[in-house]
Design an enzyme around this catalytic site. Structure first.
Site, PDB file in Angstrom:
ATOM      1  N   ASN A 137      25.380  -0.469   6.216  1.00 16.16           N
ATOM      2  CA  ASN A 137      25.877  -1.374   4.929  1.00 16.16           C
ATOM      3  C   ASN A 137      27.424  -1.244   4.659  1.00 16.16           C
ATOM      4  O   ASN A 137      27.846  -2.148   4.114  1.00 16.16           O
ATOM      5  CB  ASN A 137      24.741  -1.205   4.075  1.00 16.16           C
ATOM      6  N   ASP A 151      20.845  -6.530   6.666  1.00 17.51           N
ATOM      7  CA  ASP A 151      19.373  -7.113   7.008  1.00 17.51           C
ATOM      8  C   ASP A 151      19.222  -7.686   8.300  1.00 17.51           C
ATOM      9  O   ASP A 151      17.943  -7.611   8.641  1.00 17.51           O
ATOM     10  CB  ASP A 151      19.580  -8.213   5.904  1.00 17.51           C
ATOM     11  N   ASP A 187      12.335   5.826  10.033  1.00 24.90           N
ATOM     12  CA  ASP A 187      13.427   5.532   9.214  1.00 24.90           C
ATOM     13  C   ASP A 187      14.521   5.414  10.091  1.00 24.90           C
ATOM     14  O   ASP A 187      14.670   5.741  11.213  1.00 24.90           O
ATOM     15  CB  ASP A 187      13.635   6.874   8.383  1.00 24.90           C
ATOM     16  N   GLU A 189      14.977   1.313   4.126  1.00 28.03           N
ATOM     17  CA  GLU A 189      15.037   1.321   5.483  1.00 28.03           C
ATOM     18  C   GLU A 189      13.819   2.235   6.260  1.00 28.03           C
ATOM     19  O   GLU A 189      13.944   2.401   7.402  1.00 28.03           O
ATOM     20  CB  GLU A 189      16.422   1.907   6.146  1.00 28.03           C
TER      21      GLU A 189
END
Length: 396
Positions: free
Chosen positions: A269, A278, A261, A304
């Site tokens: 973000n 991204d 993770d 993620e």
């Protein structure tokens, strides 16, 4: 109109019909694809178009009203040009680029070849065998090059590429058979008949192979989309679970399952936007892909989070390799217009073997990942227990 003329007309209609169907099919295909595959479809279209007219010019060479020199010129040029178009189509399919210089050389070869054949016809007595041998040798060489190229670059998972290899081999054989029959029988009537039969068979086979090529490519495209994550190109969760169950139940393999993770990904973000997020996701996927061991399976599990199967023998070996992955991610620096930052990952892994339930192993790895999160992130935690003690909500 005598029986010979009727038969000749029927053969012309047959070949033109096949060429017309092939051209229509390839035109429709090219309208729905892009890139090298569109170029390949267009080249195959030109190849069939030229084959049809080459056969017409060959048929006219037996008619008294057709000037033999002109028939010889166009017949030879069209057949060679058709074969070159098929060769370029094969090369384009495998995403190789042909330089402008080579294209020019091919066109020059086509023109010069036709002129040489006409010169031989005009100035060399009884030159039929020589002209046929030159044409057959040239056409056969080009088609054999197409076969070799397709065979060397074929991909086992693409069923249609096997058929295009076979089609090129059939076309190669079809170019030789009439000449071999002529050498054996010394009959130009048998030679002309064999040209008709072999071109019809080769054209039909090639059309079927091209239909299979593009059809199987579409099937493979839809299948890849069903098992791949669109952003990272990694496998998706469903495919990973299927593969994991197969590794255990069918092959009886041991190994480990690791949950990975990205730490504080939501902050990336929020601070830099989803485009940067991204970019981070793709970069992490690439690094993980570089470190996946042979016979390992890597997938994007969701958001993620990534999941990995690796055939490492025990958790100690797994911890060492996974820590190398963690360090590799930690070294990554992301920078652009107004930002520069690094990221870390947390990893949890658990043992996998035939006597441990697959779902339970994934839960154990997930729980180990939770432990990495609550203990400070940017670390690897292994789950020694065979059973998950309960799932917890993981911090971001």
């Amino acid at each position: 109109m005598n029986i010979y003329q009727l038969t000749s007309t029927a053969n012309i209609v047959n070949v033109l019909g096949t060429s017309a169907i092939a051209c229509f099919f390839l035109h429709q295909v090219s309208m729905n694809i892009t890139g090298e595959k569109k170029q390949a479809a267009n080249r195959f279209f030109v190849g069939f178009f030229l084959l049809g007219f080459a056969f017409i010019s060959f048929s006219f060479s037996f008619d008294s009203w057709a000037h033999q020199a002109w028939s010889t010129l166009f017949n030879n040029m069209l057949y060679v040009a058709a074969c070159y178009s098929l060769l370029i189509g094969v090369i384009s399919w495998y995403q190789y680029t042909i330089s402008r210089r080579h294209i020019i050389l091919m066109h020059l070869h086509i023109i010069l070849f036709g002129l040489v054949q006409v010169a031989i016809y005009l100035y060399v007595a009884n030159s039929e065998y020589l002209r046929i041998a030159l044409c057959v040798g040239t056409v056969a060489c080009i088609l054999f090059c197409a076969f070799v190229f397709a065979w060397r670059h074929r991909r086992p998972e693409h069923q249609g590429e096997k058929y295009i290899c076979l089609a090129m081999l059939v076309c190669f054989a079809a170019s030789l058979i009439p000449f071999l029959l002529l050498m054996k029988t010394e009959s130009f009537e048998i030679y002309g008949l064999s040209i008709v039969v072999t071109q019809i068979l080769a054209s039909d086979f090639l059309l079927g192979a091209l239909m299979s090529l593009f059809l199987f490519d579409q099937i493979n495209w839809h299948y890849r989309r069903s098992i791949r994550d669109e952003l990272t190109g990694l496998y998706n969760r469903r495919y990973f679970r299927d593969q994991l169950a197969e590794h255990v139940s069918v092959h009886g393999q041991r190994g480990i399952v690791a949950m990975i993770d990205i730490d504080h990904f939501k902050k990336v973000n929020d601070a830099y936007g989803h485009d940067v997020g991204d970019k981070v996701m793709v970069n992490v996927a690439d690094v993980l892909q570089e470190h996946i061991p042979m016979k390992g399976v890597l997938a994007r599990y969701g958001g993620e989070e990534f999941v990995m199967y690796a055939p490492w023998p025990n958790l100690g070996v797994a911890r060492t390799h996974l820590d190398e992955i963690r360090k590799a991610i930690e070294k990554q620096i992301f920078y652009g217009d107004g930002y520069r930052f690094g990221i870390t990952i947390s990893i949890g892994c658990a043992q996998l073997s035939a006597d441990i339930d697959v779902v339970e192993s994934v839960k154990c790895a997930d729980h180990a990942l939770y432990q990495s999160k609550v203990q400070g992130r940017n670390q690897v935690t292994v789950m020694e227990s065979r059973n998950a003690t309960g799932l917890h909500h993981r911090p971001a």
